[in-house]
Design an enzyme around this catalytic site. Structure first.
Site, PDB file in Angstrom:
ATOM      1  N   HIS A 139       0.837  -1.201   0.000  1.00 53.93           N
ATOM      2  CA  HIS A 139       0.000   0.000   0.000  1.00 53.93           C
ATOM      3  C   HIS A 139       0.873   1.253   0.000  1.00 53.93           C
ATOM      4  O   HIS A 139       1.422   1.651   1.023  1.00 53.93           O
ATOM      5  CB  HIS A 139      -0.929  -0.023   1.222  1.00 53.93           C
ATOM      6  N   ASN A 171      -0.184   8.382  -1.744  1.00 52.95           N
ATOM      7  CA  ASN A 171      -0.249   9.286  -2.894  1.00 52.95           C
ATOM      8  C   ASN A 171       0.449  10.616  -2.595  1.00 52.95           C
ATOM      9  O   ASN A 171       0.109  11.234  -1.593  1.00 52.95           O
ATOM     10  CB  ASN A 171      -1.738   9.520  -3.217  1.00 52.95           C
TER      11      ASN A 171
HETATM   12  N1  LIG Z   1      -5.623   7.473  -5.242  1.00 51.48           N
HETATM   13  C1  LIG Z   1      -5.097   7.299  -4.045  1.00 51.48           C
HETATM   14  O1  LIG Z   1      -4.843   8.251  -3.286  1.00 51.48           O
HETATM   15  C2  LIG Z   1      -4.752   5.913  -3.582  1.00 51.48           C
HETATM   16  C3  LIG Z   1      -3.848   5.745  -2.502  1.00 51.48           C
HETATM   17  C4  LIG Z   1      -3.472   4.448  -2.121  1.00 51.48           C
HETATM   18  C5  LIG Z   1      -4.016   3.362  -2.777  1.00 51.48           C
HETATM   19  N2  LIG Z   1      -4.910   3.551  -3.803  1.00 51.48           N
HETATM   20  C6  LIG Z   1      -5.423   2.353  -4.485  1.00 51.48           C
HETATM   21  O2  LIG Z   1      -4.687   2.211  -5.700  1.00 51.48           O
HETATM   22  C7  LIG Z   1      -5.522   1.624  -6.704  1.00 51.48           C
HETATM   23  C8  LIG Z   1      -5.549   2.526  -7.911  1.00 51.48           C
HETATM   24  O3  LIG Z   1      -6.106   3.767  -7.550  1.00 51.48           O
HETATM   25  P1  LIG Z   1      -5.963   5.061  -8.487  1.00 51.48           P
HETATM   26  O4  LIG Z   1      -6.410   6.214  -7.680  1.00 51.48           O
HETATM   27  O5  LIG Z   1      -4.630   5.093  -9.131  1.00 51.48           O
HETATM   28  O6  LIG Z   1      -7.070   4.722  -9.611  1.00 51.48           O
HETATM   29  P2  LIG Z   1      -7.204   5.368 -11.053  1.00 51.48           P
HETATM   30  O7  LIG Z   1      -8.628   5.209 -11.441  1.00 51.48           O
HETATM   31  O8  LIG Z   1      -6.574   6.716 -11.114  1.00 51.48           O
HETATM   32  O9  LIG Z   1      -6.304   4.414 -11.987  1.00 51.48           O
HETATM   33  C9  LIG Z   1      -6.631   3.085 -12.256  1.00 51.48           C
HETATM   34  C10 LIG Z   1      -6.126   2.759 -13.666  1.00 51.48           C
HETATM   35  O10 LIG Z   1      -6.210   1.359 -13.886  1.00 51.48           O
HETATM   36  C11 LIG Z   1      -6.568   1.153 -15.239  1.00 51.48           C
HETATM   37  N3  LIG Z   1      -7.057  -0.216 -15.409  1.00 51.48           N
HETATM   38  C12 LIG Z   1      -8.302  -0.721 -15.213  1.00 51.48           C
HETATM   39  N4  LIG Z   1      -8.330  -2.048 -15.507  1.00 51.48           N
HETATM   40  C13 LIG Z   1      -7.074  -2.395 -15.904  1.00 51.48           C
HETATM   41  C14 LIG Z   1      -6.461  -3.599 -16.355  1.00 51.48           C
HETATM   42  N5  LIG Z   1      -7.157  -4.718 -16.443  1.00 51.48           N
HETATM   43  N6  LIG Z   1      -5.157  -3.558 -16.691  1.00 51.48           N
HETATM   44  C15 LIG Z   1      -4.447  -2.422 -16.618  1.00 51.48           C
HETATM   45  N7  LIG Z   1      -4.964  -1.245 -16.199  1.00 51.48           N
HETATM   46  C16 LIG Z   1      -6.265  -1.235 -15.846  1.00 51.48           C
HETATM   47  C17 LIG Z   1      -7.563   2.246 -15.531  1.00 51.48           C
HETATM   48  O11 LIG Z   1      -7.646   2.482 -16.933  1.00 51.48           O
HETATM   49  C18 LIG Z   1      -6.960   3.434 -14.766  1.00 51.48           C
HETATM   50  O12 LIG Z   1      -6.099   4.214 -15.578  1.00 51.48           O
HETATM   51  C19 LIG Z   1      -6.871   1.376  -6.044  1.00 51.48           C
HETATM   52  O13 LIG Z   1      -6.926   0.062  -5.565  1.00 51.48           O
HETATM   53  C20 LIG Z   1      -6.883   2.384  -4.888  1.00 51.48           C
HETATM   54  O14 LIG Z   1      -7.705   1.969  -3.827  1.00 51.48           O
HETATM   55  C21 LIG Z   1      -5.280   4.786  -4.227  1.00 51.48           C
END
Ligand SMILES: NC(=O)c1ccc[n+]([C@@H]2O[C@H](COP(=O)([O-])OP(=O)(O)OC[C@H]3O[C@@H](n4cnc5c(N)ncnc54)[C@H](O)[C@@H]3O)[C@@H](O)[C@H]2O)c1
Length: 401
Positions: free
Chosen positions: A140, A143
């Site tokens: 984990h 960001n």
């Molecule tokens: N945003 C945050 O602050 C944060 C912090 C820690 C953890 N997370 C976790 O990280 C993960 C991603 O979050 P995010 O904010 O980057 O989401 P996001 O929506 O910005 O990015 C997700 C990306 O994954 C892509 N995607 C979807 N299916 C896919 C596949 N089969 N193969 C490859 N790419 C695929 C999408 O096109 C998208 O670009 C989540 O599980 C979230 O809970 C987010």
């Protein structure tokens, strides 16, 4: 385990910054997306992050170009047999992650470790989508991942010791603080953060809209890099409400959701993105002062504007941290992390200048317990003292570490 090439699945907010963290450690990265347009967007983010490092003097132009060249964008899993470690950063949907982990299990070599960056889903459940549950782990990142120092490493029920060790070593190789955290809802840092964020909203409900700036200022002056209400505006009240509801479902009454949060979402006061939250924002997302509409929202809440709320007599920072301190003792009681990792994790994950255990020692463990007991006796479940805190006080201990 020696890690040669890695892969990052998803090039969104997290995936693009995780890729930058990886190349910062000299690792070759396959960056996978579903469509060229998403890949282009992710790579534009990568370029922006690397340019930021050049601007800050962390990298030279040549070093940034070398790191950029380590990233190979892909739209399929063809080359995944080459990688030793995958970090999945796709949307927070179990169905999406199930398909990805089934595919990864097929395409990656048998020794490859499959990590997920999920914030809230079960590592054990995700591991169960593969035939290598011992090699699936939570990793984990915070960001933005290329800047934030903390990585929580979360084993599922079947995760092997070697997998955890490799994930912790990888975090260290990237210059991060890797902390082993046992599986629980919101993991360590966001679980404790949730208690504190809720408390700031209870304080707001008690003191009214006139207290917005004072609430942010007291905690900022105390230990935080940013006030809780300004932070909520940045992340969005809609995200905040989803997280608060999730924690309430998982942990029950001590994570009761302050009523102002759903009221703000219902009124589209989501924060910076709608230019209206606790503060107002101009077109360039610059803070303009307290949102005049907030007073009306608070006035409509059944128990706002009086002492019936949190019982916080005056706005002071220590009170705002009491629930976080109590949760820290519950976390230690559940052996979610090593006590000595707790403050460093909170400091690295949230930018606190002092962690909750240091704050507790400063207030005095006995004083913390007495304050919690007084509020609990007044009928407020969220202040029910953690049994482990009582034991430390009974033992006459002045601090945990
Ligand atoms: N945003 C945050 O602050 C944060 C912090 C820690 C953890 N997370 C976790 O990280 C993960 C991603 O979050 P995010 O904010 O980057 O989401 P996001 O929506 O910005 O990015 C997700 C990306 O994954 C892509 N995607 C979807 N299916 C896919 C596949 N089969 N193969 C490859 N790419 C695929 C999408 O096109 C998208 O670009 C989540 O599980 C979230 O809970 C987010």
């Amino acid at each position: 385990m020696q890690i040669g090439q890695v892969a990052v699945v998803g090039a969104g907010t997290m995936g693009s910054s995780i890729a930058v963290a990886m190349v910062g450690g000299g690792l070759k990265v396959l960056l996978k997306e579903t469509e060229q347009a998403f890949l282009d967007k992710g790579l534009a983010n990568v370029d922006r992050f690397l340019a930021g490092k050049v601007k800050k003097g962390i990298l030279t132009e040549a070093e940034a170009a070398e790191q950029r060249a380590l990233i190979t964008p892909v739209l399929d899993y063809e080359r995944f047999s080459e990688v030793d470690f995958v970090v999945e950063a796709a949307p927070e949907s179990l169905a999406i992650k199930q398909k990805i982990f089934e595919d990864l299990d097929q395409w990656c070599h048998v020794e490859a470790i499959l990590a997920t960056n999920t914030s809230s889903l079960s590592i054990s459940q995700i591991a169960n989508f593969t035939r290598r549950a011992d090699k699936v782990v939570g990793m984990h990142f915070f960001n933005p991942a290329h800047i934030m120092k903390l990585v929580e490493v979360i084993p599922g029920l079947e995760t092997s010791h070697d997998t955890v060790k490799t994930a912790l070593e990888l975090a260290e190789h990237l210059g991060k603080l890797g902390v082993r955290v046992e599986e629980c809802a919101s993991f360590l840092v966001n679980r404790l953060l949730g208690r504190y964020m809720n408390e700031s909203l209870f304080a707001l409900q008690d003191h009214g809209a006139g207290a917005v700036e004072a609430i942010d200022k007291v905690v900022q002056d105390y230990v935080m890099p940013i006030g809780p209400l300004a932070l909520r505006d940045m992340n969005g009240a809609d995200i905040g409400l989803a997280v608060a509801n999730f924690n309430y479902l998982e942990y029950g009454e001590r994570f009761a959701v302050p009523q102002v949060l759903p009221a703000m979402v219902a009124n589209n006061m989501l924060g910076v993105k709608t230019q209206a939250g606790f503060y107002s924002y101009d077109d360039s997302r610059k803070k303009q002062g307290v949102n005049p509409a907030l007073e009306g929202i608070l006035a409509q809440l059944p128990d706002s504007g009086g002492a019936a709320g949190s019982g916080v007599g005056k706005i002071e920072a220590e009170s705002m941290f009491l629930p976080m301190i109590n949760e820290a003792f519950l976390v230690m009681q559940e052996r979610i992390c090593q006590p000595e990792d707790l403050d460093p994790a909170l400091m690295a994950g949230l930018g606190m200048r002092q962690g909750p255990l240091a704050i507790a020692a400063q207030i005095g463990l006995k004083e913390c317990l007495e304050r919690l007991e007084a509020r609990f006796a007044a009928g407020q479940e969220r202040f029910r003292p953690a049994p482990l805190l009582k034991r430390f006080v009974f033992a006459g201990r002045a601090s945990v570490i």
